[in-house]
Design a protein around this motif. Structure first.
Motif, PDB file in Angstrom:
ATOM      1  N   VAL A   5       0.591  -1.131   0.015  1.00 50.78           N
ATOM      2  CA  VAL A   5       0.018   0.051   0.011  1.00 50.78           C
ATOM      3  C   VAL A   5       0.844   1.411  -0.125  1.00 50.78           C
ATOM      4  N   ALA A   6       2.055   1.268   0.712  1.00 50.01           N
ATOM      5  CA  ALA A   6       2.851   2.331   0.791  1.00 50.01           C
ATOM      6  C   ALA A   6       3.626   2.527  -0.450  1.00 50.01           C
ATOM      7  N   GLU A   7       3.646   1.666  -1.369  1.00 51.96           N
ATOM      8  CA  GLU A   7       4.340   1.815  -2.448  1.00 51.96           C
ATOM      9  C   GLU A   7       3.649   2.871  -3.739  1.00 51.96           C
ATOM     10  N   ASP A   8       4.228   3.164  -4.592  1.00 56.17           N
ATOM     11  CA  ASP A   8       3.815   4.209  -5.623  1.00 56.17           C
ATOM     12  C   ASP A   8       3.287   3.450  -6.828  1.00 56.17           C
ATOM     13  N   TRP A   9       2.124   3.471  -6.845  1.00 55.68           N
ATOM     14  CA  TRP A   9       1.159   2.862  -7.935  1.00 55.68           C
ATOM     15  C   TRP A   9      -0.389   3.475  -7.995  1.00 55.68           C
ATOM     16  N   ASP A  10      -0.693   3.398  -9.386  1.00 55.26           N
ATOM     17  CA  ASP A  10      -2.090   3.632  -9.574  1.00 55.26           C
ATOM     18  C   ASP A  10      -2.943   2.265  -9.503  1.00 55.26           C
ATOM     19  N   THR A  11      -2.440   1.435 -10.409  1.00 57.23           N
ATOM     20  CA  THR A  11      -3.042  -0.017 -10.258  1.00 57.23           C
ATOM     21  C   THR A  11      -2.100  -1.165  -9.982  1.00 57.23           C
ATOM     22  N   LEU A  12      -2.455  -1.909  -9.153  1.00 57.23           N
ATOM     23  CA  LEU A  12      -1.778  -3.040  -8.498  1.00 57.23           C
ATOM     24  C   LEU A  12      -2.415  -4.407  -8.978  1.00 57.23           C
ATOM     25  N   ILE A  13      -1.497  -4.945  -9.970  1.00 58.30           N
ATOM     26  CA  ILE A  13      -2.122  -6.327 -10.623  1.00 58.30           C
ATOM     27  C   ILE A  13      -1.695  -7.335  -9.623  1.00 58.30           C
ATOM     28  N   VAL A  14      -2.162  -8.179  -9.020  1.00 63.11           N
ATOM     29  CA  VAL A  14      -1.775  -9.373  -8.313  1.00 63.11           C
ATOM     30  C   VAL A  14      -2.117 -10.538  -8.890  1.00 63.11           C
ATOM     31  N   GLN A  54      -1.303  -8.028 -20.026  1.00 65.38           N
ATOM     32  CA  GLN A  54      -0.978  -6.923 -20.947  1.00 65.38           C
ATOM     33  C   GLN A  54      -2.084  -6.165 -21.615  1.00 65.38           C
ATOM     34  N   GLN A  55      -3.183  -6.852 -21.578  1.00 68.18           N
ATOM     35  CA  GLN A  55      -4.397  -5.722 -22.116  1.00 68.18           C
ATOM     36  C   GLN A  55      -4.773  -4.779 -21.017  1.00 68.18           C
ATOM     37  N   LEU A  56      -4.528  -5.161 -19.674  1.00 74.11           N
ATOM     38  CA  LEU A  56      -4.509  -4.053 -18.736  1.00 74.11           C
ATOM     39  C   LEU A  56      -3.617  -2.946 -18.967  1.00 74.11           C
ATOM     40  N   LEU A  57      -2.381  -3.444 -19.114  1.00 73.84           N
ATOM     41  CA  LEU A  57      -1.290  -2.640 -19.377  1.00 73.84           C
ATOM     42  C   LEU A  57      -1.521  -1.567 -20.395  1.00 73.84           C
ATOM     43  N   ASP A  58      -1.963  -2.203 -21.680  1.00 66.84           N
ATOM     44  CA  ASP A  58      -2.140  -1.361 -22.702  1.00 66.84           C
ATOM     45  C   ASP A  58      -3.539  -0.337 -22.368  1.00 66.84           C
ATOM     46  N   GLU A  59      -4.367  -0.460 -21.641  1.00 69.13           N
ATOM     47  CA  GLU A  59      -5.579   0.166 -21.388  1.00 69.13           C
ATOM     48  C   GLU A  59      -5.798   1.051 -20.385  1.00 69.13           C
ATOM     49  N   LEU A  60      -5.018   0.844 -19.117  1.00 73.17           N
ATOM     50  CA  LEU A  60      -5.021   1.541 -18.084  1.00 73.17           C
ATOM     51  C   LEU A  60      -3.913   2.517 -18.063  1.00 73.17           C
ATOM     52  N   SER A  61      -4.364   3.805 -17.813  1.00 73.68           N
ATOM     53  CA  SER A  61      -3.387   4.949 -17.768  1.00 73.68           C
ATOM     54  C   SER A  61      -2.749   4.961 -16.357  1.00 73.68           C
ATOM     55  N   GLY A  62      -1.631   5.565 -16.298  1.00 70.40           N
ATOM     56  CA  GLY A  62      -0.898   5.884 -15.233  1.00 70.40           C
ATOM     57  C   GLY A  62       0.420   4.741 -14.875  1.00 70.40           C
ATOM     58  N   LYS A  63       0.658   4.569 -13.527  1.00 67.99           N
ATOM     59  CA  LYS A  63       1.627   3.751 -13.431  1.00 67.99           C
ATOM     60  C   LYS A  63       1.004   2.320 -12.512  1.00 67.99           C
ATOM     61  N   THR A  64       1.435   1.093 -13.346  1.00 62.61           N
ATOM     62  CA  THR A  64       0.682   0.097 -13.020  1.00 62.61           C
ATOM     63  C   THR A  64       2.108  -1.057 -12.438  1.00 62.61           C
ATOM     64  N   VAL A  65       1.809  -1.527 -11.288  1.00 62.79           N
ATOM     65  CA  VAL A  65       2.862  -2.572 -10.942  1.00 62.79           C
ATOM     66  C   VAL A  65       2.014  -4.012 -10.899  1.00 62.79           C
ATOM     67  N   VAL A  66       2.811  -5.077 -11.347  1.00 62.85           N
ATOM     68  CA  VAL A  66       2.206  -6.355 -11.457  1.00 62.85           C
ATOM     69  C   VAL A  66       3.353  -7.095 -10.525  1.00 62.85           C
ATOM     70  N   THR A  67       2.484  -7.741  -9.630  1.00 64.05           N
ATOM     71  CA  THR A  67       3.278  -8.483  -8.606  1.00 64.05           C
ATOM     72  C   THR A  67       2.297  -9.590  -8.141  1.00 64.05           C
ATOM     73  N   SER A  68       2.653 -10.249  -6.750  1.00 64.96           N
ATOM     74  CA  SER A  68       1.846 -11.500  -6.656  1.00 64.96           C
ATOM     75  C   SER A  68       1.829 -11.386  -5.149  1.00 64.96           C
ATOM     76  N   LEU A  90       6.928  -5.811 -11.158  1.00 65.47           N
ATOM     77  CA  LEU A  90       7.020  -5.009 -12.464  1.00 65.47           C
ATOM     78  C   LEU A  90       6.469  -3.652 -12.597  1.00 65.47           C
ATOM     79  N   GLU A  91       7.245  -2.672 -12.674  1.00 69.43           N
ATOM     80  CA  GLU A  91       6.651  -1.460 -12.846  1.00 69.43           C
ATOM     81  C   GLU A  91       6.580  -0.900 -14.289  1.00 69.43           C
ATOM     82  N   TYR A  92       5.180  -0.308 -14.667  1.00 69.32           N
ATOM     83  CA  TYR A  92       5.045   0.163 -16.096  1.00 69.32           C
ATOM     84  C   TYR A  92       4.323   1.432 -16.127  1.00 69.32           C
TER      85      TYR A  92
END
Length: 313
Positions: free
Chosen positions: A46-55, A226-240, A275-277
């Motif tokens: 939660v304290a990390e910098d992101w707009d979308t967190l994909i788990v 990948q589809q979410l990375l393409d369509e969502l604006s801002g900073k996205t992080v992919v994690t687990s 993964l930050e994008y």
């Protein structure tokens, strides 16, 4: 201090399954005698910098690093969890998350709400309820998650999004394996799961077949991320939320471990991808009061979904 219930459980395991007794001894080590409810050495997502967190549920770092084709900057991070329940407790419990919407394929939050964990999200989208649940595979398909995530992004343009996919966690919907689908032949009764079958060595299946199915489940979800990375604006992080043991030796007692038992913080279980994008402008995030109570879900639906995913009561 060990409770009477835990002592009785340990004695039962000693008789019926020595491996589970050894697992419990390892859990005692990692949790400091059951005093820790999550891995305190892990990051606070939660304290990390992101707009979308994909788990991605139960996704090991090495699996992601070897097979992902997603763009961005990849690092290895340490999770607070070896199980989704610990991820929720370690990151979300009793926190003001009214700037965040949780879109989830997992019923784990609902199972423990509000006694075990009580986060205050602006909204929770339980994709596993009704229309989002696939009865044939006993899971939520990744394309369904994309649909709900994009709807949430449109409905809540000023909120952070947590998008929790079920894959690569089993059921292995990308494979023809039967063990993971037949673990719960009767949803009203569950005594084990696919990983405990492997622990007991009672599964009539080659371990490499299960490992391949786990990898295939990861490959299945990647295009939808990948589809979410393409369509969502801002900073996205992919994690687990956590990793997964695939027959490696646990520690300090070196049994071969399968699955993701809570309270066992081996490297395979707590090393996760980060993964930050970035794409397009960042969102303007605004906290607002919660829309509704997370508890507004029927208990029998929660229990049924968890059983079908292989979670015991």
């Amino acid at each position: 201090m060990i409770s009477t219930r835990q002592l009785k459980q340990a004695l039962t395991w000693a008789i019926e399954s020595p491996n589970l007794l050894v697992r419990e001894a390892n859990r005692l080590y990692y949790t400091r005698g059951y005093r820790r409810t999550f891995n305190h050495d892990g990051i606070d997502v939660v304290a990390e910098d992101w707009d979308t967190l994909i788990v991605l549920d139960a996704c090991r770092y090495d699996l992601f690093a070897e097979r992902s084709t997603l763009p961005g900057t990849l690092r290895e991070r340490e999770s607070r969890a070896a199980h989704t329940s610990e991820f929720i407790r370690g990151n979300f419990h009793e926190r003001d998350l009214t700037d965040t919407v949780y879109v989830t394929a997992s019923p784990i939050l609902q199972r423990g709400y509000p006694e075990r964990y009580n986060p205050k999200f602006h909204a929770v989208v339980n994709v596993w309820q009704e229309d989002g649940w696939d009865e044939e595979s006993n899971s939520v398909h990744p394309e369904t998650m994309v649909e709900y995530a994009l709807d949430a992004a449109e409905q809540y343009p000023q909120k952070r999004l947590v998008v929790h996919f079920m894959q690569p966690h089993y059921p292995f919907i990308a494979s023809e394996t039967k063990l993971d689908k037949q673990t719960v032949p009767d949803p009203t009764e569950i005594t084990t799961d696919v990983w405990n079958e492997m622990m007991h060595k009672s599964a009539d299946i080659d371990p490499e077949t299960i490992v391949d199915a786990y990898r295939a489940n990861f490959d299945l979800v990647v295009p939808y991320v990948q589809q979410l990375l393409d369509e969502l604006s801002g900073k996205t992080v992919v994690t687990s939320d956590h990793g997964n043991m695939l027959g490696e030796r646990s520690w300090p007692l070196p049994i071969r471990e399968w699955g993701h038992p809570p309270g066992v913080y081996t490297p395979e279980l707590v090393r996760v991808p980060w993964l930050e994008y970035e794409s397009g402008p960042r969102r303007t995030i605004v906290a607002e009061p919660p829309e509704s109570d997370t508890a507004d879900v029927e208990d029998d639906v929660v229990r049924d979904r968890l059983r079908q995913l292989g979670y015991a009561e």
